[in-house]
Motif scaffolding. Structure first.
Motif, PDB file in Angstrom:
ATOM      1  N   ALA A 137       0.856  -1.190   0.000  1.00 41.36           N
ATOM      2  CA  ALA A 137       0.000   0.000   0.000  1.00 41.36           C
ATOM      3  C   ALA A 137       0.893   1.242   0.000  1.00 41.36           C
ATOM      4  N   ILE A 138       0.437   2.283  -0.674  1.00 43.17           N
ATOM      5  CA  ILE A 138       1.209   3.509  -0.841  1.00 43.17           C
ATOM      6  C   ILE A 138       0.487   4.664  -0.170  1.00 43.17           C
ATOM      7  N   VAL A 139       1.243   5.499   0.541  1.00 43.83           N
ATOM      8  CA  VAL A 139       0.715   6.727   1.137  1.00 43.83           C
ATOM      9  C   VAL A 139       1.472   7.886   0.504  1.00 43.83           C
ATOM     10  N   GLN A 140       0.711   8.903   0.055  1.00 43.08           N
ATOM     11  CA  GLN A 140       1.323  10.036  -0.629  1.00 43.08           C
ATOM     12  C   GLN A 140       0.722  11.359  -0.163  1.00 43.08           C
ATOM     13  N   LEU A 141       1.494  12.408  -0.305  1.00 45.89           N
ATOM     14  CA  LEU A 141       1.000  13.769  -0.233  1.00 45.89           C
ATOM     15  C   LEU A 141       1.058  14.277  -1.668  1.00 45.89           C
ATOM     16  N   ARG A 142      -0.115  14.703  -2.184  1.00 46.18           N
ATOM     17  CA  ARG A 142      -0.184  15.099  -3.586  1.00 46.18           C
ATOM     18  C   ARG A 142      -0.715  16.511  -3.724  1.00 46.18           C
ATOM     19  N   LEU A 143      -0.378  17.117  -4.843  1.00 43.42           N
ATOM     20  CA  LEU A 143      -0.907  18.426  -5.193  1.00 43.42           C
ATOM     21  C   LEU A 143      -2.345  18.265  -5.668  1.00 43.42           C
ATOM     22  N   SER A 144      -3.137  19.335  -5.515  1.00 48.84           N
ATOM     23  CA  SER A 144      -4.539  19.258  -5.905  1.00 48.84           C
ATOM     24  C   SER A 144      -5.047  20.644  -6.284  1.00 48.84           C
ATOM     25  N   ASN A 145      -6.031  20.650  -7.175  1.00 47.36           N
ATOM     26  CA  ASN A 145      -6.718  21.874  -7.548  1.00 47.36           C
ATOM     27  C   ASN A 145      -8.161  21.732  -7.067  1.00 47.36           C
ATOM     28  N   SER A 146      -8.537  22.526  -6.056  1.00 53.96           N
ATOM     29  CA  SER A 146      -9.867  22.388  -5.451  1.00 53.96           C
ATOM     30  C   SER A 146     -10.981  22.832  -6.396  1.00 53.96           C
ATOM     31  N   ARG A 147     -10.701  23.737  -7.303  1.00 52.84           N
ATOM     32  CA  ARG A 147     -11.737  24.222  -8.226  1.00 52.84           C
ATOM     33  C   ARG A 147     -12.087  23.167  -9.278  1.00 52.84           C
ATOM     34  N   SER A 148     -11.083  22.535  -9.847  1.00 50.87           N
ATOM     35  CA  SER A 148     -11.332  21.549 -10.900  1.00 50.87           C
ATOM     36  C   SER A 148     -11.489  20.127 -10.348  1.00 50.87           C
ATOM     37  N   GLY A 149     -11.006  19.912  -9.115  1.00 46.84           N
ATOM     38  CA  GLY A 149     -11.041  18.564  -8.549  1.00 46.84           C
ATOM     39  C   GLY A 149      -9.897  17.687  -9.032  1.00 46.84           C
ATOM     40  N   ASN A 150      -9.003  18.261  -9.846  1.00 46.88           N
ATOM     41  CA  ASN A 150      -7.889  17.478 -10.386  1.00 46.88           C
ATOM     42  C   ASN A 150      -6.831  17.209  -9.323  1.00 46.88           C
ATOM     43  N   LEU A 151      -6.415  15.971  -9.270  1.00 49.69           N
ATOM     44  CA  LEU A 151      -5.358  15.552  -8.366  1.00 49.69           C
ATOM     45  C   LEU A 151      -4.051  15.580  -9.132  1.00 49.69           C
ATOM     46  N   GLY A 152      -3.067  16.254  -8.577  1.00 50.13           N
ATOM     47  CA  GLY A 152      -1.772  16.385  -9.226  1.00 50.13           C
ATOM     48  C   GLY A 152      -0.801  15.298  -8.793  1.00 50.13           C
ATOM     49  N   PRO A 153       0.464  15.487  -9.118  1.00 48.96           N
ATOM     50  CA  PRO A 153       1.481  14.485  -8.813  1.00 48.96           C
ATOM     51  C   PRO A 153       1.820  14.431  -7.325  1.00 48.96           C
ATOM     52  N   ALA A 154       2.435  13.325  -6.943  1.00 51.05           N
ATOM     53  CA  ALA A 154       2.899  13.145  -5.562  1.00 51.05           C
ATOM     54  C   ALA A 154       4.105  14.035  -5.306  1.00 51.05           C
ATOM     55  N   VAL A 155       4.165  14.577  -4.092  1.00 51.96           N
ATOM     56  CA  VAL A 155       5.299  15.366  -3.647  1.00 51.96           C
ATOM     57  C   VAL A 155       6.094  14.564  -2.614  1.00 51.96           C
ATOM     58  N   LEU A 156       5.382  13.845  -1.736  1.00 52.78           N
ATOM     59  CA  LEU A 156       5.987  12.961  -0.735  1.00 52.78           C
ATOM     60  C   LEU A 156       5.311  11.598  -0.851  1.00 52.78           C
ATOM     61  N   GLN A 157       6.064  10.515  -0.567  1.00 53.70           N
ATOM     62  CA  GLN A 157       5.428   9.198  -0.603  1.00 53.70           C
ATOM     63  C   GLN A 157       6.294   8.125   0.055  1.00 53.70           C
ATOM     64  N   ASP A 158       5.650   7.021   0.393  1.00 51.45           N
ATOM     65  CA  ASP A 158       6.305   5.801   0.836  1.00 51.45           C
ATOM     66  C   ASP A 158       5.268   4.672   0.851  1.00 51.45           C
ATOM     67  N   THR A 159       5.747   3.461   1.029  1.00 54.11           N
ATOM     68  CA  THR A 159       4.859   2.297   1.149  1.00 54.11           C
ATOM     69  C   THR A 159       4.775   1.893   2.612  1.00 54.11           C
ATOM     70  N   LEU A 160       3.926   0.917   2.891  1.00 47.34           N
ATOM     71  CA  LEU A 160       3.776   0.421   4.255  1.00 47.34           C
ATOM     72  C   LEU A 160       4.750  -0.726   4.567  1.00 47.34           C
ATOM     73  N   LYS A 161       5.750  -0.929   3.731  1.00 53.68           N
ATOM     74  CA  LYS A 161       6.716  -2.001   3.981  1.00 53.68           C
ATOM     75  C   LYS A 161       7.362  -1.892   5.368  1.00 53.68           C
ATOM     76  N   GLY A 162       7.537  -0.668   5.840  1.00 53.14           N
ATOM     77  CA  GLY A 162       8.131  -0.446   7.154  1.00 53.14           C
ATOM     78  C   GLY A 162       7.202  -0.795   8.311  1.00 53.14           C
ATOM     79  N   CYS A 163       5.965  -1.181   8.025  1.00 50.35           N
ATOM     80  CA  CYS A 163       4.999  -1.523   9.072  1.00 50.35           C
ATOM     81  C   CYS A 163       4.981  -3.013   9.387  1.00 50.35           C
ATOM     82  N   GLY A 164       5.903  -3.768   8.817  1.00 45.55           N
ATOM     83  CA  GLY A 164       5.943  -5.210   9.061  1.00 45.55           C
ATOM     84  C   GLY A 164       6.313  -5.534  10.488  1.00 45.55           C
ATOM     85  N   LYS A 165       5.936  -6.736  10.906  1.00 41.54           N
ATOM     86  CA  LYS A 165       6.231  -7.178  12.268  1.00 41.54           C
ATOM     87  C   LYS A 165       7.689  -7.507  12.410  1.00 41.54           C
TER      88      LYS A 165
END
Length: 165
Positions: A137-165
């Motif tokens: 699973a991927i978690v990201q912080l992405r750019l967005s335009n609230s007027r158009s509803g368009n979701l832009g590219p990721a600025v920050l991201q990582d996967t949940l691989k670090g959440c393993g036991k």
């Protein structure tokens, strides 16, 4: 020789699905991950907290509860979204690739003393995930335009691989 191949084939048929199931359920909560910059942007950093929460079905006292997964994101030293183009906000975004995704609004934190080099913190959370998250699973912080509803590219991201036991 044929017997050896038969044993290997039987092993893969019966044990490979069990190994994949074990890996999918091997996440440990609560968990936090560091969200890394996608491009070389000075100073930006973020973190995500992934945890299980118990939520009532209704606002009535004594209402039964259900368990959900919650994702909260804190990102700091973020430039104004307009720095990157036609964007006016950031959004949190989480996905199980090829299965489902969630997006949620991020909010700027007003600081008493703004940083001299610019950038401010943004925070947001989403606590209605009922799907079973996996390490891919991927978690990201992405750019967005609230007027158009368009979701832009990721600025920050990582996967949940670090959440393993």
């Amino acid at each position: 020789m044929k017997k050896r191949f038969l044993i290997i084939a039987v092993f893969f048929v019966f044990f490979t699905p069990q190994l994949n199931t074990a890996q999918a359920g091997s996440l440990s909560f609560p968990c936090n991950i560091v969200l890394e910059p996608v491009k070389d942007i000075p100073n930006i950093q973020g973190t995500a907290l992934i945890t299980k929460v118990k939520k009532p079905y209704s606002d009535k006292p004594g209402s039964p509860v259900r368990e959900r997964t919650a994702i909260g994101i804190y990102a700091d030293w973020m430039p104004l979204p307009s720095t990157f183009g036609d964007y006016d906000q950031y959004e949190g975004f989480a996905q199980i690739p090829g299965v489902i995704s969630w997006r949620f609004k991020m909010y700027p934190v007003k600081e008493d003393q703004p940083s001299w080099f610019g950038g401010s913190p943004w925070v947001g959370k989403y606590d209605e995930i009922s799907a079973e998250l996996s390490a891919d699973a991927i978690v990201q912080l992405r750019l967005s335009n609230s007027r158009s509803g368009n979701l832009g590219p990721a600025v920050l991201q990582d996967t949940l691989k670090g959440c393993g036991k």
